[in-house]
Design a protein around this motif. Structure first.
Motif, PDB file in Angstrom:
ATOM      1  N   VAL A  46       0.855  -1.182   0.000  1.00 14.15           N
ATOM      2  CA  VAL A  46       0.000   0.000   0.000  1.00 14.15           C
ATOM      3  C   VAL A  46       0.891   1.231   0.000  1.00 14.15           C
ATOM      4  CG1 VAL A  46      -1.972  -1.085   1.154  1.00 14.15           C
ATOM      5  CG2 VAL A  46      -0.173   0.000   2.530  1.00 14.15           C
ATOM      6  N   ALA A  47       0.326   2.365  -0.408  1.00 11.93           N
ATOM      7  CA  ALA A  47       1.078   3.620  -0.435  1.00 11.93           C
ATOM      8  C   ALA A  47       0.927   4.332   0.898  1.00 11.93           C
ATOM      9  CB  ALA A  47       0.570   4.507  -1.567  1.00 11.93           C
ATOM     10  N   GLY A  48       2.057   4.609   1.548  1.00 13.25           N
ATOM     11  CA  GLY A  48       2.011   5.237   2.859  1.00 13.25           C
ATOM     12  C   GLY A  48       1.563   6.678   2.821  1.00 13.25           C
ATOM     13  N   GLY A  83      -1.986   2.747  -9.181  1.00 15.05           N
ATOM     14  CA  GLY A  83      -3.291   2.387  -8.636  1.00 15.05           C
ATOM     15  C   GLY A  83      -3.300   2.325  -7.130  1.00 15.05           C
ATOM     16  N   LYS A  84      -2.489   3.170  -6.492  1.00 19.82           N
ATOM     17  CA  LYS A  84      -2.364   3.167  -5.028  1.00 19.82           C
ATOM     18  C   LYS A  84      -2.852   4.503  -4.453  1.00 19.82           C
ATOM     19  CE  LYS A  84      -0.043  -0.786  -5.002  1.00 19.82           C
ATOM     20  NZ  LYS A  84      -0.673  -2.041  -4.504  1.00 19.82           N
ATOM     21  N   ALA A  85      -3.854   4.454  -3.606  1.00 23.94           N
ATOM     22  CA  ALA A  85      -4.332   5.655  -2.911  1.00 23.94           C
ATOM     23  C   ALA A  85      -3.505   5.848  -1.648  1.00 23.94           C
ATOM     24  CB  ALA A  85      -5.804   5.521  -2.554  1.00 23.94           C
ATOM     25  N   PRO A  86      -2.930   7.026  -1.428  1.00 25.69           N
ATOM     26  CA  PRO A  86      -2.076   7.230  -0.250  1.00 25.69           C
ATOM     27  C   PRO A  86      -2.880   7.252   1.042  1.00 25.69           C
ATOM     28  CG  PRO A  86      -2.416   9.305  -1.394  1.00 25.69           C
ATOM     29  CD  PRO A  86      -3.038   8.240  -2.254  1.00 25.69           C
ATOM     30  N   LEU A  87      -2.290   6.688   2.098  1.00 31.01           N
ATOM     31  CA  LEU A  87      -2.938   6.713   3.406  1.00 31.01           C
ATOM     32  C   LEU A  87      -2.839   8.086   4.048  1.00 31.01           C
ATOM     33  CD1 LEU A  87      -1.743   3.280   4.875  1.00 31.01           C
ATOM     34  CD2 LEU A  87      -3.798   3.800   3.550  1.00 31.01           C
ATOM     35  N   LEU A  88      -1.754   8.806   3.775  1.00 33.35           N
ATOM     36  CA  LEU A  88      -1.521  10.120   4.372  1.00 33.35           C
ATOM     37  C   LEU A  88      -1.149  11.114   3.268  1.00 33.35           C
ATOM     38  CD1 LEU A  88       0.763   9.017   7.360  1.00 33.35           C
ATOM     39  CD2 LEU A  88      -1.689   9.502   7.472  1.00 33.35           C
ATOM     40  N   HIS A  89      -1.442  12.379   3.544  1.00 31.07           N
ATOM     41  CA  HIS A  89      -1.070  13.443   2.608  1.00 31.07           C
ATOM     42  C   HIS A  89      -0.675  14.644   3.464  1.00 31.07           C
ATOM     43  CE1 HIS A  89      -2.133  15.781  -1.344  1.00 31.07           C
ATOM     44  NE2 HIS A  89      -0.945  16.061  -0.868  1.00 31.07           N
ATOM     45  N   SER A 135      10.221   8.195   5.799  1.00 32.03           N
ATOM     46  CA  SER A 135       9.519   8.923   6.860  1.00 32.03           C
ATOM     47  C   SER A 135       8.002   8.877   6.721  1.00 32.03           C
ATOM     48  CB  SER A 135       9.999  10.378   6.908  1.00 32.03           C
ATOM     49  OG  SER A 135       9.895  10.990   5.626  1.00 32.03           O
ATOM     50  N   GLY A 136       7.477   9.111   5.526  1.00 33.76           N
ATOM     51  CA  GLY A 136       6.027   9.104   5.356  1.00 33.76           C
ATOM     52  C   GLY A 136       5.432   7.726   5.533  1.00 33.76           C
ATOM     53  N   ALA A 137       6.075   6.719   4.967  1.00 34.76           N
ATOM     54  CA  ALA A 137       5.585   5.349   5.108  1.00 34.76           C
ATOM     55  C   ALA A 137       5.650   4.887   6.555  1.00 34.76           C
ATOM     56  CB  ALA A 137       6.390   4.412   4.218  1.00 34.76           C
ATOM     57  N   ALA A 138       6.700   5.279   7.268  1.00 31.19           N
ATOM     58  CA  ALA A 138       6.818   4.885   8.674  1.00 31.19           C
ATOM     59  C   ALA A 138       5.716   5.524   9.519  1.00 31.19           C
ATOM     60  CB  ALA A 138       8.191   5.258   9.215  1.00 31.19           C
ATOM     61  N   LEU A 139       5.339   6.754   9.191  1.00 35.24           N
ATOM     62  CA  LEU A 139       4.203   7.361   9.885  1.00 35.24           C
ATOM     63  C   LEU A 139       2.928   6.554   9.663  1.00 35.24           C
ATOM     64  CD1 LEU A 139       4.707  11.168   9.204  1.00 35.24           C
ATOM     65  CD2 LEU A 139       4.569  10.101  11.462  1.00 35.24           C
TER      66      LEU A 139
END
Length: 337
Positions: free
Chosen positions: A274-276, A292-298, A307-311
């Motif tokens: 998944v996209a972090g 085709g990946k919706a980000p979990l955070l923006h 850093s973003g994926a770890a969050l």
């Protein structure tokens, strides 16, 4: 852990034969989800994440307990072209910072209960300038894939991969442009913060690299020609995770460019990922759309180093905690109708 591939052909075969999600486990997780004390769909995307996670990990509603973050570092020959606001020596300096616990990723991994491993890849030997020839020989490329493969902890239950490497947004932009099309300017951003003159040089370098190497092979061959050791290592780690049925959270533009190379080599190669987050780097939103990946955070991040994926580990932990530990209607004595 020994390598399970010795050549690029071996690696392609592993990717082609990698595990698939377990449809029966997905169905069992879906049934369990419907019994939890909440209206159907009330937890939104958290429910989808939980079902996806269990379809890869199986088990009995387990929570995430052992996430691993790996930061790979490499140096790029195109850095000498002036494509970054920082000199190449910063890569090694930041590796030392990671090792001493002083970087953002150290703090984010710590608060999310993740182990952090840092893998430096021949920092004294930058890749070749890809405007002059392939960035890596096949042997160098395979060695970087193997380094990523070996770095994955087989006991982890979630993997995040990130990178550090001056000029690697240039490499990522070239990969995206070569594999997805468009103009170099569509994919080239300011990276570490280059000024207008630096952005013009960077865009020209990307255009030259794509003109030389575009259309010369599949995603992996394109990664060999336009990538860097840290991008190759991330790809190797992603495939190792797939073989171990460990779900993956993708980081920003550079990580997703490495992932794109897998997706363009083997259909479904990123089903376990998944996209972090969506970063502020130019082109990342378009790259996520292509994957085709919706980000979990923006959150407007553009730091890299996972850093973003770890969050986003916290988001996935929350999803699995609810799925695993909420009471069912029967357990709570609550009517479900």
């Amino acid at each position: 852990m020994t390598n399970e591939f010795a050549t690029l052909s071996d690696f392609r075969a592993l990717l082609a034969g990698a595990a698939l999600a377990d449809a029966d486990m997905f169905a069992a997780a879906s049934e369990h989800n419907m019994q939890l004390t909440k209206p159907p769909g009330a937890l939104g995307q958290l429910e989808d994440l939980a079902l996806w996670y269990r379809s890869w990990r199986g088990g009995d509603n387990a929570e995430i307990a052992a996430p691993q973050v790996i930061v790979f570092a490499g140096n790029h020959g195109v850095a000498a072209r002036g494509v970054s606001a920082f000199p190449a020596e910063v890569t090694a300096q930041m590796v030392m910072n990671f090792q001493h616990g002083g970087a953002a990723i150290n703090q984010i991994a710590r608060v999310n209960g993740a182990t952090l491993d840092v893998v430096a890849l021949d920092l004294d030997q930058p890749t070749q300038d890809f405007t002059q020839g392939p960035a890596m020989s096949e042997n160098e490329f395979v060695a970087a894939l193997q380094a990523g493969w070996q770095a994955v902890d087989a006991t982890a239950d979630l993997l995040v991969v990130g990178e550090m490497g001056i000029a690697n947004t240039t490499s990522a932009a070239a990969l995206a442009c070569a594999l997805l099309g468009g103009a170099a300017s569509d994919w080239t951003g300011r990276g570490t913060g280059v000024d207008d003159a630096g952005l013009s040089v960077k865009t020209q370098v990307v255009a030259e690299g794509v003109a030389l190497h575009g259309g010369q092979g599949d995603g992996l061959e394109t990664l060999r020609r336009l990538g860097g050791r840290e991008l190759a290592a991330m790809a190797g780690a992603m495939v190792r995770a797939r073989c171990l049925r460990i779900p993956v959270i993708l980081d920003g533009f550079i990580c997703c460019a490495a992932a794109l190379c897998l997706a363009k080599t083997q259909e479904g190669a990123l089903d376990h990922a998944v996209a972090g987050h969506q970063s502020a780097e130019g082109g990342h939103a378009r790259l996520l759309e292509a994957l085709g990946k919706a980000p979990l955070l923006h959150l407007g991040l553009r730091l890299g180093e996972a850093s973003g994926a770890a969050l986003a580990i916290g988001v996935l932990k929350g999803a699995m905690a609810c799925h695993a530990s909420m009471a069912t209607f029967a357990q709570a004595g609550v009517s479900d109708s």
